[in-house]
Design an enzyme around this catalytic site. Structure first.
Site, PDB file in Angstrom:
ATOM      1  N   ASP A   1       0.862  -1.167   0.000  1.00  0.00           N
ATOM      2  CA  ASP A   1       0.000   0.000   0.000  1.00  0.00           C
ATOM      3  C   ASP A   1       0.903   1.222   0.000  1.00  0.00           C
ATOM      4  O   ASP A   1       1.962   1.208   0.620  1.00  0.00           O
ATOM      5  CB  ASP A   1      -0.888  -0.011   1.251  1.00  0.00           C
ATOM      6  CG  ASP A   1      -1.897   1.112   1.244  1.00  0.00           C
ATOM      7  OD1 ASP A   1      -2.246   1.583   0.153  1.00  0.00           O
ATOM      8  OD2 ASP A   1      -2.328   1.529   2.328  1.00  0.00           O
TER       9      ASP A   1
ATOM     10  N   THR B   1       0.391   4.595   1.046  1.00  0.00           N
ATOM     11  CA  THR B   1       0.417   5.371   2.274  1.00  0.00           C
ATOM     12  C   THR B   1       0.744   4.476   3.459  1.00  0.00           C
ATOM     13  O   THR B   1       0.096   3.454   3.673  1.00  0.00           O
ATOM     14  CB  THR B   1      -0.943   6.060   2.501  1.00  0.00           C
ATOM     15  OG1 THR B   1      -1.255   6.838   1.353  1.00  0.00           O
ATOM     16  CG2 THR B   1      -0.896   6.951   3.730  1.00  0.00           C
TER      17      THR B   1
ATOM     18  N   ASP C   1      -1.813  -0.624   6.392  1.00  0.00           N
ATOM     19  CA  ASP C   1      -2.014  -0.038   7.719  1.00  0.00           C
ATOM     20  C   ASP C   1      -3.453   0.347   7.989  1.00  0.00           C
ATOM     21  O   ASP C   1      -3.768   0.801   9.078  1.00  0.00           O
ATOM     22  CB  ASP C   1      -1.117   1.192   7.903  1.00  0.00           C
ATOM     23  CG  ASP C   1      -1.468   2.309   6.929  1.00  0.00           C
ATOM     24  OD1 ASP C   1      -2.207   2.057   5.948  1.00  0.00           O
ATOM     25  OD2 ASP C   1      -0.996   3.453   7.147  1.00  0.00           O
TER      26      ASP C   1
END
Length: 843
Positions: A342, A344, A578
């Site tokens: 991912d 970010t 996250d």
């Protein structure tokens, strides 16, 4: 604990508004329409003073508490049960009892080893459990709630239904509910939707657990907690089906299954053959000799050493801030050939940083920086203004008279200064006319992954939240996401190891591709896809997932489908993330890696948690996995070779009507110096070889023929010694029978055939150890040398000779060594011919 990349703003919270029950606007995509749990009160009449202590106690008693079962380790009883109550412990335990009944305590030495092995496993896992549990506790989040009229901070797990929760910038929402007080509250719901834009939250708007406060403050009563909260429902769905596949454990379990059936067949065969061969010497002798063969069939230390290798690797990784929640994950990452990232929180820190100020006219750059610094000097600054304020100090003598805070709907903020102009900063697409040529320059910067804002001023004063007229565009404010400093080196490492990188993000694909290029990935336009043009069927995604590197605008379900498509194509896939929107993809990946400051739902389903959020720890995990795989393979070869040798000896004894060549104590000695002790050190030593598929096949291709060689060596040496040494056949019953009281026969000649077989077996077994210890290192040479010395002492020292019943005249010694050397030569040939053995050798 504030989530990643957001600075906590400890400002004053807004006043609590009267509680109302307006109709709620729809929540984020995929969220429940009403976050209240079934059976809850229809409206939580929360007082501005919060719950009283008595009300909290009542809710705790009813189980209405924010607790979920996300334990990161097994209970103490589960540890004891796993290490003690095993099928092989049961077999060895029964054999140990039989040996004790015969009175030959020396032959029950394997029972002591059994107990010690179990204790080592229990202690090692318990110590690891304590360390992992402490780490999990230290990383537990906290929440601010109003109780008895006072604002207190408590562990998030202690939030109860109806608690009045206060949110501030940087907080993660701990429960579901409806806003009753808002002071410019904005929440980033990308954890749920994948969209990075913050959503303003007014009184009456729903908030869901797992989301993050990015601006303002507010309060809401908890309407759904614990397992009923939305984020925890996702975590529970993912956790139910989480199974980390371990090739090592699967292979070892397969071996154990086969060995179990071999023991079932060998047990009656051994009893029958020994009754036939030495039944006239008494039942005690039959049991002792039978036990000797069966003990050799049990790989008593293999499971233990595999578990210890995983455990110590996990403990080692905790020192590097990597929490291992499922032990096989240590091995799993070493098998990964595709890593899905991912953007970010993985490639980027999540913070934005001020990069440049580009003037659009003749306005002095210094004056522009003063104006921008003054604009950013805002007590209610959002993340963008905070990034500017960090880079540009506030100028002196700029007095703020009025301001308009940034709002996601307006997409601009403004401030009016005494004796100076009014300055406005906002999104270019809002502040610029459709045909303004500045848009072209903004577009060029945006394609590089930068975020561009427009800085303008006017001599008009602010009037409420209305955009002032007469704006003159002065400069472009360029910001960028802060790329993790370790990301480029880590990705280079994976590329060198032949691991493919896929970036799967909910953000704009152009922006994501630009970030990918900044961290060193060679991404062409053809390798970038907007996932909104794709479906969610993994079967339909199998082709495109192979040729695409960057996926943007990916929904949570599509992330999961892309991971499934990779696995359907035969890849071993790891997924990092996250956010809550990553949770199901992490669950479906072979290995899920969560950032330690990410969403609780994500950490709950991940096998690995990077506690400090540093992506650069992954190569260390990869190295630990390689060490475990390579070393356990060595250990498995040692144990399986011994099992095969014992089987050959059992079958040979049955075919030739011979006593089993060894007493149990002989095999205990051989196992200790050639397998048990060396295996422990080899299993924990360094090993840098790359993962090579085919663990079980490779073990069997070497260990089976090597074990057959060892078994034939034992048979040859025993028959030769029995023919030329020892007690003549017609005198054996009278001279060598085991007395009723269990006293060892006094005539050492009775010991000579078994002594010869033990010497020859030691020579061959030590060469198997030498082969598997390659390439040599000083510590390995010292290890093997020490074990040879211990074995020699057993034959040289009188106490050793007496205990093990060894008798080796020089001619017998020479003959036995010669047979053993022949076996060692054959083992070397097996090693050289076994496919992949030398290529798979570690360090």
């Amino acid at each position: 604990m504030p989530p990643r990349g957001v600075t906590c703003h400890r400002g004053e919270s807004g006043k609590v508004a009267p509680v109302t029950t307006p109709s709620r606007p729809p929540g984020p995509v995929g969220a429940p329409a009403d976050p209240a749990p079934a059976g809850a009160e229809p409206a939580l009449a929360t007082s501005p003073h919060g719950l009283t202590s008595a009300e909290v106690a009542q809710r705790v008693a009813r189980g209405e508490i924010n607790v979920t079962d996300n334990a990161s380790s097994r209970s103490l009883w589960a540890i004891v049960r796993t290490n003690v109550f095993t099928r092989f412990n049961a077999i060895l335990g029964a054999l140990f009892v039989l040996i004790l009944i015969t009175g030959s305590v020396a032959d029950g030495l394997f029972g002591v080893v059994l107990i010690v092995n179990s204790l080592i496993g229990i202690v090692q896992e318990y110590l690891a459990k304590r360390k992992l549990d402490r780490l999990a506790l230290l990383n537990a989040p906290t929440t601010r709630v109003v109780r008895d009229g006072e604002l207190v901070e408590i562990p998030t797990a202690q939030v109860v239904l109806g608690d009045l929760i206060e949110l501030r910038t940087g907080d993660q929402v701990p429960a579901d509910g409806t806003v009753v007080s808002s002071a410019a509250l904005e929440i980033n719901e990308s954890n749920l939707t994948g969209e990075s834009d913050a959503m303003p939250k007014a009184v009456g708007d729903p908030v869901l657990s797992g989301t993050v406060v990015v601006a303002g403050s507010g309060r809401f009563p908890a309407a759904a907690v614990g397992a009923q909260a939305y984020a925890n429902k996702i975590a529970a769905e993912a956790k139910v089906f989480t199974r980390t596949r371990s090739e090592i454990q699967s292979s070892v379990n397969t071996l154990l299954k086969y060995i179990t059936w071999i023991i079932v067949v060998a047990l009656p065969l051994q009893l029958w053959s020994q009754s036939r061969a030495i039944g006239d010497q008494g039942w005690r002798e039959v049991i002792i000799r039978s036990t000797g063969g069966l003990v050799g069939l049990v790989p008593e230390g293999l499971v233990l050493l595999t578990s210890v290798a995983f455990l110590l690797a996990a403990v080692s990784l905790t020192r590097q801030q990597v929490l291992v929640q499922e032990l096989p994950a240590v091995e799993g990452l070493a098998r990964v050939d595709v890593v899905c990232l991912d953007k970010t929180g993985t490639l980027t820190v999540g913070d934005i940083v001020f990069e440049d100020l580009l003037p659009l006219d003749v306005y002095e750059n210094g004056d522009l920086k003063d104006a921008l610094g003054a604009l950013a000097d805002d007590p209610n600054a959002n993340g963008t203004l905070q990034a500017v304020a960090h880079a540009l100090p506030a100028p002196a003598h700029w007095e703020r008279r009025d301001s308009v805070a940034f709002n996601s709907a307006r997409k601009w903020s403004a401030a009016e200064f005494a004796g100076r102009e009014t300055w406005v900063m906002g999104a270019p697409d809002v502040l610029l006319a459709e045909d303004d040529p500045i848009r072209e320059r903004v577009g060029e910067l945006a394609t590089t992954g930068r975020r561009v804002l427009l800085l303008s001023n006017t001599d008009q004063q602010l009037s409420g939240t209305e955009l002032p007229g007469g704006l003159v565009h002065r400069a472009l404010v360029v910001l960028s996401e802060q790329v993790r400093p370790d990301a480029k080196d880590t990705l280079n490492y994976f590329r060198e190891q032949g691991v493919t990188i896929k970036i799967i993000s909910g953000d704009n694909p152009t922006t994501v591709a630009a970030i990918a290029r900044r961290v060193g990935l060679d991404v062409t336009d053809e390798q970038v896809v907007d996932a909104r043009t794709l479906g969610e069927d993994p079967e339909e995604l199998r082709e495109i997932v192979e040729r695409t590197t960057v996926f943007g605008r990916v929904s949570p379900e599509q992330k999961r489908s892309l991971v499934r498509a990779l696995r359907m194509n035969g890849h071993v896939a790891a997924m990092t993330g996250d956010g809550v929107n990553d949770a199901l993809a992490l669950k479906d990946a072979d290995i899920g890696v969560a950032m330690g400051n990410g969403a609780q739902a994500t950490k709950a389903v991940a096998q690995l948690v990077l506690l400090d959020g540093k992506f650069s720890h992954l190569p260390a995990v990869l190295a630990e996995g390689r060490r475990v795989i390579g070393n356990v393979e060595r250990v498995a070869n040692l144990f399986v070779a011994k099992n095969v040798m014992s089987l050959v000896a059992i079958v040979s004894a049955a075919l030739f009507a011979l006593p089993f060549p060894f007493l149990p104590r002989h095999l205990t000695l051989v196992s200790a110096v050639t397998i048990g002790i060396p295996a422990f050190f080899l299993a924990l030593g360094p090993n840098k070889r790359r993962y090579v598929p085919g663990f079980l096949t490779r073990v069997l291709r070497f260990a089976v023929p090597a074990g057959v060689v060892a078994g034939l060596v034992v048979l040859t040496s025993y028959l030769l010694a029995r023919a030329h040494y020892g007690v003549p056949a017609e005198l054996r019953r009278a001279v060598c029978a085991l007395p009723v009281d269990g006293v060892t026969p006094e005539n050492p000649a009775c010991w000579q055939p078994s002594t010869a077989a033990t010497i020859s077996l030691l020579c061959t077994a030590f060469w198997i150890l030498v082969v598997l210890a390659r390439p040599f290192r000083p510590w390995k040479v010292a290890l093997v040398g020490t074990m040879v010395g211990v074995a020699v002492l057993a034959f040289v020292l009188p106490i050793g000779q007496r205990f093990f019943e060894f008798s080796a005249p020089l001619p017998l010694l020479g003959q036995s060594l010669l047979v053993g050397a022949g076996g060692a030569l054959l083992v070397e040939l097996v090693y050289r011919q076994a496919p992949g053995m030398r290529r798979a050798a570690g360090s």
